[in-house]
Design an enzyme around this catalytic site. Sequence first.
Site, PDB file in Angstrom:
ATOM      1  N   GLY A 151       0.820  -1.201   0.000  1.00 42.50           N
ATOM      2  CA  GLY A 151       0.000   0.000   0.000  1.00 42.50           C
ATOM      3  C   GLY A 151       0.853   1.250   0.000  1.00 42.50           C
ATOM      4  O   GLY A 151       0.493   2.270  -0.606  1.00 42.50           O
ATOM      5  N   SER A 152       1.998   1.200   0.678  1.00 42.32           N
ATOM      6  CA  SER A 152       2.920   2.329   0.672  1.00 42.32           C
ATOM      7  C   SER A 152       3.405   2.611  -0.742  1.00 42.32           C
ATOM      8  O   SER A 152       3.503   3.779  -1.162  1.00 42.32           O
ATOM      9  CB  SER A 152       4.117   2.031   1.583  1.00 42.32           C
ATOM     10  OG  SER A 152       3.702   1.715   2.888  1.00 42.32           O
TER      11      SER A 152
ATOM     12  N   HIS B 260      -4.812  -5.453   7.225  1.00 48.66           N
ATOM     13  CA  HIS B 260      -5.883  -4.752   6.513  1.00 48.66           C
ATOM     14  C   HIS B 260      -7.070  -5.660   6.165  1.00 48.66           C
ATOM     15  O   HIS B 260      -7.103  -6.822   6.530  1.00 48.66           O
ATOM     16  CB  HIS B 260      -5.299  -4.064   5.282  1.00 48.66           C
ATOM     17  CG  HIS B 260      -4.451  -2.878   5.642  1.00 48.66           C
ATOM     18  ND1 HIS B 260      -4.987  -1.642   5.904  1.00 48.66           N
ATOM     19  CD2 HIS B 260      -3.123  -2.757   5.832  1.00 48.66           C
ATOM     20  CE1 HIS B 260      -4.019  -0.805   6.221  1.00 48.66           C
ATOM     21  NE2 HIS B 260      -2.867  -1.461   6.189  1.00 48.66           N
TER      22      HIS B 260
ATOM     23  N   ASP C  40      -7.222   1.870   4.918  1.00 50.53           N
ATOM     24  CA  ASP C  40      -7.912   1.390   6.116  1.00 50.53           C
ATOM     25  C   ASP C  40      -9.420   1.279   5.926  1.00 50.53           C
ATOM     26  O   ASP C  40     -10.120   0.927   6.888  1.00 50.53           O
ATOM     27  CB  ASP C  40      -7.668   2.353   7.291  1.00 50.53           C
ATOM     28  CG  ASP C  40      -6.249   2.295   7.806  1.00 50.53           C
ATOM     29  OD1 ASP C  40      -5.489   1.436   7.347  1.00 50.53           O
ATOM     30  OD2 ASP C  40      -5.898   3.120   8.671  1.00 50.53           O
TER      31      ASP C  40
END
Length: 435
Positions: free
Chosen positions: A86-87, A220, A194
Site C-alpha cells: 500500500g505504501s 488490513h 484502512d
Amino acid sequence: MVDSARSRLLEQVRGYHDAQSPGTAPFIPGQTPILSSGAVLDADDREALVAAALDMRIASGTIATTFESRFARTLKRRKAVLTNSGSSANLLALSTLTSPTLGDEQLRPGDEVITVAAGFPTTVNPILQNGMVPVFVDIELGTYNTTAERVEEAISPRTRAIMIAHTLGNPFPVAEVAEIAERHNLHLIEDNCDAVGSTYNGRLTGTFGRFSTVSFYPAHHLTMGEGGMLLSSDIKLAKLAKSFRDWGRDCWCEPGEDDRCLKRFELQLGTLPEAYDHKYVFSEVGYNLKSTDIHAALGLSQLAKLPDFIEARKRNWRQLREGLDGLPGLLLPEATPGSDPSWFGFIITVEPDAGFDVPDVVNYLEARNIRTRRLFAGNLTRHPAYIGKPQRIVGPLTNSDIVTERTFWVGVYPGITTEMIEYVIGTLKEFVATH
C-alpha cells in the site's frame, strides 16, 4: 497424470490445513491474545497459495491481472494497478502525477500537497520524496479526520493536490473535499488503505479522487501478505501509473507478452535509433513496484470473503461502542456524519480529567493480553524524520497533539469473537472502576 497429481496434492493441502486448524480453540480470558489486527486465513487461501506455487507463478502474470480486474469491479473503479505494498501504491499515485505528459496538470517540485498531521508516514512520504511540500492541517477528535473547512483554509497559490487517508476506516468528508479539489483544480488522492468497503453519502470511499490506494498487508481488510493497489477511473492516468510501476517503460505489453501494439520494431521515440525495441523504451522515471502471481492468488481468494469481513468489523465496532457507552474518562469514536465505515479499529481518547493516563489503561489492557495500538505516528511533525523538512502548517495542531498524548485503539478485525469483545468491554469497565 500431472493434473491428477496436482489435484491430489491440493487435496492433501486442504487436509493439512484442517489438521493444523482442527477448530476454534476456546477463548481463555487473560490468556488468549486479542490482537489489534491480523489476517483471517482459511483452507481456500492455503490452497490458492500452494496452487500458484505448484504452477511456479513466481512473477506477475495472469493471476495478477485477474485480481486487478475483479478488485476494480468490486471497488467500482475502471482500472486497478497491483503493487507490492500500500505504501508503494501511495508513492505510485503521487509520482504518476509528476509525468510531463500531463501538461498543466503536472505536479512539480515545490508544489504544495495538503494532508493531515495525525496519520501514517506513507501518506506523507511520497510528497517529500517527489520534492513537494506537505501542508499539514489538524483533525477533529471523535472522528479523527480533518474537515473540509480546514482543507480549504490551507489552499495557497502553490497548492496543487490533496492527499488524505480515511482514518481507521472512518471516512473524512470526502464529497466536500472532492468538490473543493474540483473548484480549485487540485488533484485528490484518497488513501483508502484502512477503509475498504466504507461509504460516504452512500458512495464507496476510494471513488471520489483521481486516484485511490489500498493496502493488503495482513492488518488490513484483505491480505496478500504484502501488496497494495492503485485505482482510478481515468484510463490515461491508469496507463501512466502502470508505466511508473513497471520501471517507467513505454511498452504496455503484459509480462511475457510481445508486440501487442504490432509496432514493436517500428517506433522512433526520444533520440533513440529508429525501430529500437519498444520493450526497452522508457518514457517516465519510474520504479519496479510490481507484485507476484503467488501474492495475487491469495488476494483473489481473500476477495471472495470481503463482504463477511466487512460485516464482522462493523459488528465488533458496534458491540464495543454500545458496551462502552457512557464510561467516564474515555472519549469514544463517532462515525463521520453521512458515513457507514468499514472499521479498521476502535479508537479511544483519554479525557484530560479522567484521573488516569494512556500508559495506565494501555498497560492494564496489555497485561491482560488485549493488544493496543496508538493512532499510528500521532502528530507527524514532531517526529525526527520530519523536523527540518520542507513543510507548512496551517492553524494549531491541537488535536493532533492530543492524539499523540492521549489516544489509542483496540481491534475489531474479523478474527475477534463476540466473547472477546465482551472481555475487552469488561476489562475497560473494570479499569475505570478501580481508577
